[in-house]
Design a protein around this motif. Structure first.
Motif, PDB file in Angstrom:
ATOM      1  N   GLU A 197       0.822  -1.159   0.221  1.00  0.00           N
ATOM      2  CA  GLU A 197      -0.065   0.114  -0.140  1.00  0.00           C
ATOM      3  C   GLU A 197       0.794   1.286  -0.332  1.00  0.00           C
ATOM      4  OE1 GLU A 197      -3.643   1.876   0.248  1.00  0.00           O
ATOM      5  OE2 GLU A 197      -3.059   0.564  -0.189  1.00  0.00           O
ATOM      6  N   THR A 198       2.285   1.392   0.914  1.00  0.00           N
ATOM      7  CA  THR A 198       3.156   2.249   0.742  1.00  0.00           C
ATOM      8  C   THR A 198       3.424   2.630  -0.392  1.00  0.00           C
ATOM      9  OG1 THR A 198       2.995   2.161   3.416  1.00  0.00           O
ATOM     10  CG2 THR A 198       4.855   3.201   2.276  1.00  0.00           C
ATOM     11  N   TYR A 199       3.578   1.717  -1.632  1.00  0.00           N
ATOM     12  CA  TYR A 199       3.922   1.902  -1.944  1.00  0.00           C
ATOM     13  C   TYR A 199       4.116   1.763  -4.163  1.00  0.00           C
ATOM     14  CZ  TYR A 199       7.473   0.443   1.432  1.00  0.00           C
ATOM     15  OH  TYR A 199       8.440   0.128   2.604  1.00  0.00           O
ATOM     16  N   LYS A 200       2.111   1.699  -3.136  1.00  0.00           N
ATOM     17  CA  LYS A 200       1.430   1.794  -5.110  1.00  0.00           C
ATOM     18  C   LYS A 200       1.683   3.160  -5.771  1.00  0.00           C
ATOM     19  CE  LYS A 200      -2.661   2.867  -3.164  1.00  0.00           C
ATOM     20  NZ  LYS A 200      -4.124   2.519  -2.814  1.00  0.00           N
ATOM     21  N   ASP A 201       1.714   4.085  -5.235  1.00  0.00           N
ATOM     22  CA  ASP A 201       1.412   5.428  -5.867  1.00  0.00           C
ATOM     23  C   ASP A 201       2.930   5.191  -7.260  1.00  0.00           C
ATOM     24  OD1 ASP A 201      -1.045   5.569  -5.171  1.00  0.00           O
ATOM     25  OD2 ASP A 201      -0.415   7.717  -3.460  1.00  0.00           O
ATOM     26  N   ASP A 202       4.190   5.354  -5.807  1.00  0.00           N
ATOM     27  CA  ASP A 202       5.557   5.433  -7.478  1.00  0.00           C
ATOM     28  C   ASP A 202       5.607   3.743  -8.095  1.00  0.00           C
ATOM     29  OD1 ASP A 202       6.615   7.082  -5.133  1.00  0.00           O
ATOM     30  OD2 ASP A 202       7.300   6.117  -4.073  1.00  0.00           O
ATOM     31  N   VAL A 203       5.024   2.707  -7.962  1.00  0.00           N
ATOM     32  CA  VAL A 203       5.001   1.417  -8.851  1.00  0.00           C
ATOM     33  C   VAL A 203       3.819   1.998  -9.807  1.00  0.00           C
ATOM     34  CG1 VAL A 203       4.018  -0.085  -9.707  1.00  0.00           C
ATOM     35  CG2 VAL A 203       4.986   0.577  -7.180  1.00  0.00           C
ATOM     36  N   MET A 204       3.162   2.752  -9.684  1.00  0.00           N
ATOM     37  CA  MET A 204       1.937   3.518 -10.311  1.00  0.00           C
ATOM     38  C   MET A 204       2.681   4.808 -11.515  1.00  0.00           C
ATOM     39  SD  MET A 204      -0.453   0.611 -10.821  1.00  0.00           S
ATOM     40  CE  MET A 204      -0.967   1.299 -11.710  1.00  0.00           C
ATOM     41  N   LYS A 205       3.198   5.206 -11.014  1.00  0.00           N
ATOM     42  CA  LYS A 205       3.927   6.812 -11.675  1.00  0.00           C
ATOM     43  C   LYS A 205       4.827   6.002 -12.928  1.00  0.00           C
ATOM     44  CE  LYS A 205       3.662   9.923  -8.350  1.00  0.00           C
ATOM     45  NZ  LYS A 205       4.611  10.424  -7.086  1.00  0.00           N
ATOM     46  N   ILE A 206       5.398   4.748 -12.332  1.00  0.00           N
ATOM     47  CA  ILE A 206       6.618   4.277 -13.529  1.00  0.00           C
ATOM     48  C   ILE A 206       5.728   3.202 -14.946  1.00  0.00           C
ATOM     49  CG2 ILE A 206       8.344   1.808 -13.790  1.00  0.00           C
ATOM     50  CD1 ILE A 206       8.708   2.605 -10.399  1.00  0.00           C
ATOM     51  N   VAL A 207       4.298   2.454 -14.070  1.00  0.00           N
ATOM     52  CA  VAL A 207       3.657   1.628 -14.598  1.00  0.00           C
ATOM     53  C   VAL A 207       2.522   2.941 -16.234  1.00  0.00           C
ATOM     54  CG1 VAL A 207       2.249   0.184 -15.179  1.00  0.00           C
ATOM     55  CG2 VAL A 207       3.549   0.353 -13.473  1.00  0.00           C
TER      56      VAL A 207
END
Length: 224
Positions: free
Chosen positions: A212-222
């Protein structure tokens, strides 16, 4: 990784530093010297990040020696004499270790050393495991998994390297443009995030949850 040498006219003092240095993961003690001449010759050919330096020596005073070497080399003075402390810090010494010093005090001094590794230009990871220093190319890393006080580096050839480290420490050694932490327990190569299903990343045979803490950063990359 902090590259260091030690210079002291007392062999026993050098052996203590050598013993302590082996226990610190991000410190590589390249050489030890008991003469300033030999240390100077080495530094002329092989620059280092840090020098552990005695002050009272038979020839040149350790502080004068330090002034004669490139000043991007950081220094931790090691001495039996407390009266040099003020002068040492006027030279921007990282720390001043008064002999005899404990491993905890030595480790505390090393932790103050801030090296700018220019991670974006580095393409390999250096880490100690199984009493060896491993140099691992970034391209060979499939993912890194956190296991309490250890990390397990899964390589693309299906081998694994287990080392004592925190996820935070290992992230500091990696290039931010090449790797991303996607979960409390997982770091993955950015370019390998190709398929996400139900908030899971599929890399090879691995299915890695996105925290949950990292999902925003991951979605930015995707979404790039």
């Amino acid at each position: 990784m902090i590259k260091a040498i030690a210079l002291d006219d007392e062999i026993l003092a050098l052996k203590i530093i050598e013993n302590y240095a082996e226990k610190i993961e991000n410190l590589s003690l390249e050489k030890i010297f008991n003469t300033q001449t030999d240390a100077q010759k080495y530094l002329n050919k092989f620059p280092v990040d840090l020098i552990f330096l005695d002050i009272e020596m038979p020839s040149k005073n350790g502080m004068d020696f330090y002034k004669s070497i490139p000043q991007n080399t950081k220094v931790i003075f090691t001495t039996a004499y407390s009266e040099y402390a003020v002068d040492a810090f006027s030279l921007n010494a990282v720390d001043y270790l008064l002999k005899p010093f404990s491993f905890e005090r030595f480790k505390s001094a090393v932790e103050k050393v801030k090296i700018n590794p220019e991670n974006d230009s580095i393409k390999h990871l250096s880490i100690r495991a199984d009493y060896k220093l491993h140099k691992i190319n970034f391209d060979d890393i499939q993912l890194i998994e956190g296991l309490d006080d250890y990390i397990q580096i899964h390589l693309k050839d299906h081998s694994k390297i287990t080392a004592r480290s925190s996820m935070k420490n290992i992230m500091e050694k990696l290039s931010e443009k090449d790797f991303i932490r996607v979960h409390r327990s997982y770091i993955v190569p950015v370019d390998d995030i190709k398929t996400i299903v139900n908030r899971n990343i599929h890399i090879g045979d691995f299915i890695i949850p996105i925290g949950e803490t990292y999902k925003d950063d991951v979605m930015k990359i995707v979404s790039k």
